[in-house]
Design a protein around this motif. Structure first.
Motif, PDB file in Angstrom:
ATOM      1  N   GLY A   9      70.121  11.080  98.669  1.00 10.61           N
ATOM      2  CA  GLY A   9      70.751  10.657  99.915  1.00 10.61           C
ATOM      3  C   GLY A   9      71.916  11.565 100.235  1.00 10.61           C
ATOM      4  N   PHE A  10      72.712  11.154 101.195  1.00  9.65           N
ATOM      5  CA  PHE A  10      73.932  11.850 101.597  1.00  9.65           C
ATOM      6  C   PHE A  10      75.091  11.240 100.818  1.00  9.65           C
ATOM      7  N   VAL A  11      76.227  11.906 100.802  1.00 10.57           N
ATOM      8  CA  VAL A  11      77.401  11.371 100.110  1.00 10.57           C
ATOM      9  C   VAL A  11      77.743   9.984 100.638  1.00 10.57           C
ATOM     10  N   ARG A  12      78.229   9.114  99.779  1.00  5.61           N
ATOM     11  CA  ARG A  12      78.700   7.761 100.110  1.00  5.61           C
ATOM     12  C   ARG A  12      77.613   6.884 100.748  1.00  5.61           C
ATOM     13  N   SER A  13      76.349   7.147 100.399  1.00  2.37           N
ATOM     14  CA  SER A  13      75.256   6.355 100.965  1.00  2.37           C
ATOM     15  C   SER A  13      74.716   5.320  99.978  1.00  2.37           C
ATOM     16  N   ASP A  55      70.186  11.462 110.293  1.00  2.09           N
ATOM     17  CA  ASP A  55      68.977  10.645 110.171  1.00  2.09           C
ATOM     18  C   ASP A  55      67.722  11.505 110.309  1.00  2.09           C
ATOM     19  N   LYS A  56      67.768  12.471 111.216  1.00  2.00           N
ATOM     20  CA  LYS A  56      66.626  13.370 111.412  1.00  2.00           C
ATOM     21  C   LYS A  56      66.421  14.231 110.153  1.00  2.00           C
ATOM     22  N   ARG A  57      67.498  14.702 109.560  1.00  2.00           N
ATOM     23  CA  ARG A  57      67.401  15.510 108.340  1.00  2.00           C
ATOM     24  C   ARG A  57      66.836  14.695 107.180  1.00  2.00           C
ATOM     25  N   LEU A  58      67.319  13.454 107.042  1.00  2.00           N
ATOM     26  CA  LEU A  58      66.821  12.588 105.967  1.00  2.00           C
ATOM     27  C   LEU A  58      65.340  12.273 106.170  1.00  2.00           C
TER      28      LEU A  58
END
Length: 188
Positions: free
Chosen positions: A7-11, A121-124
């Motif tokens: 995921g991304f940081v702090r997710s 969101d698109k990148r994930l």
């Protein structure tokens, strides 16, 4: 099989690591991490829970992350594409979270501003699709941080991983979810 939390940081990736380890998965762990960070080694991401987070230099190492066979490891989503082909396969959980919650949580934790990419969101989702299309990836589950906090047993049941979902769910502490969208003041 290698089990990946991403995921991304702090997710919510550290929370997810803690829960899955409590549920029975062996996690990759570096007991020397704290002393490395104390001495200025920036290769390891700070993580009070003690779970090993991949060093930046490891993302480009040939054969990475095959040394973690049978383990749970945290890999930031932008490092997923660099994973070597694994004959035994991968299972991936990709954490998502409200952008403003991420931003304010990061700034509270580290004291520096964070700009969350507007297309996060698109990148994930792109990472999810690329992983789903790999032959060595057995499953890719996207879980929202708030869903895990609000319905932990449902969240862990949905993974269908070899864990005890009750033990995993018992680790979720809703009081640690201090940055809830409905309580935030935007723009601070």
């Amino acid at each position: 099989m290698i089990y990946v939390v991403s995921g991304f940081v702090r997710s919510g990736t550290s929370m997810m690591m803690q829960c899955l380890a409590a549920g029975g998965l062996k996690s990759a762990f570096n007991p020397q991490r704290e002393s490395l960070n104390d001495h200025g080694d920036e290769n390891y991401q700070p993580n009070r829970g003690g779970f090993y987070e991949v060093a930046w230099r490891e993302y480009g190492t040939p054969g990475w992350p095959l040394q973690y066979q049978g383990s749970l490891v945290k890999i930031f989503f932008w490092g997923l594409d660099g994973m070597s082909v694994n004959q035994e396969g991968y299972r991936i959980v990709l954490m998502t979270r409200d952008h403003e919650e991420i931003r304010q949580s990061y700034e509270a934790a580290f004291g520096v501003p964070l700009t969350v990419p507007p297309d996060l969101d698109k990148r994930l989702d792109g990472a999810r699709v690329r992983m789903f299309n790999r032959r060595d990836v057995h499953s890719v589950n996207m879980l929202d941080y708030r869903f895990v906090v609000d319905s932990p047993l449902k969240a862990f049941d949905s993974l269908r991983w070899p864990i005890d979902p009750h033990q995993a769910a018992a680790q979720v502490d809703p009081s640690q979810c201090r940055f809830r969208r409905e309580l935030l003041v935007e723009g601070i």
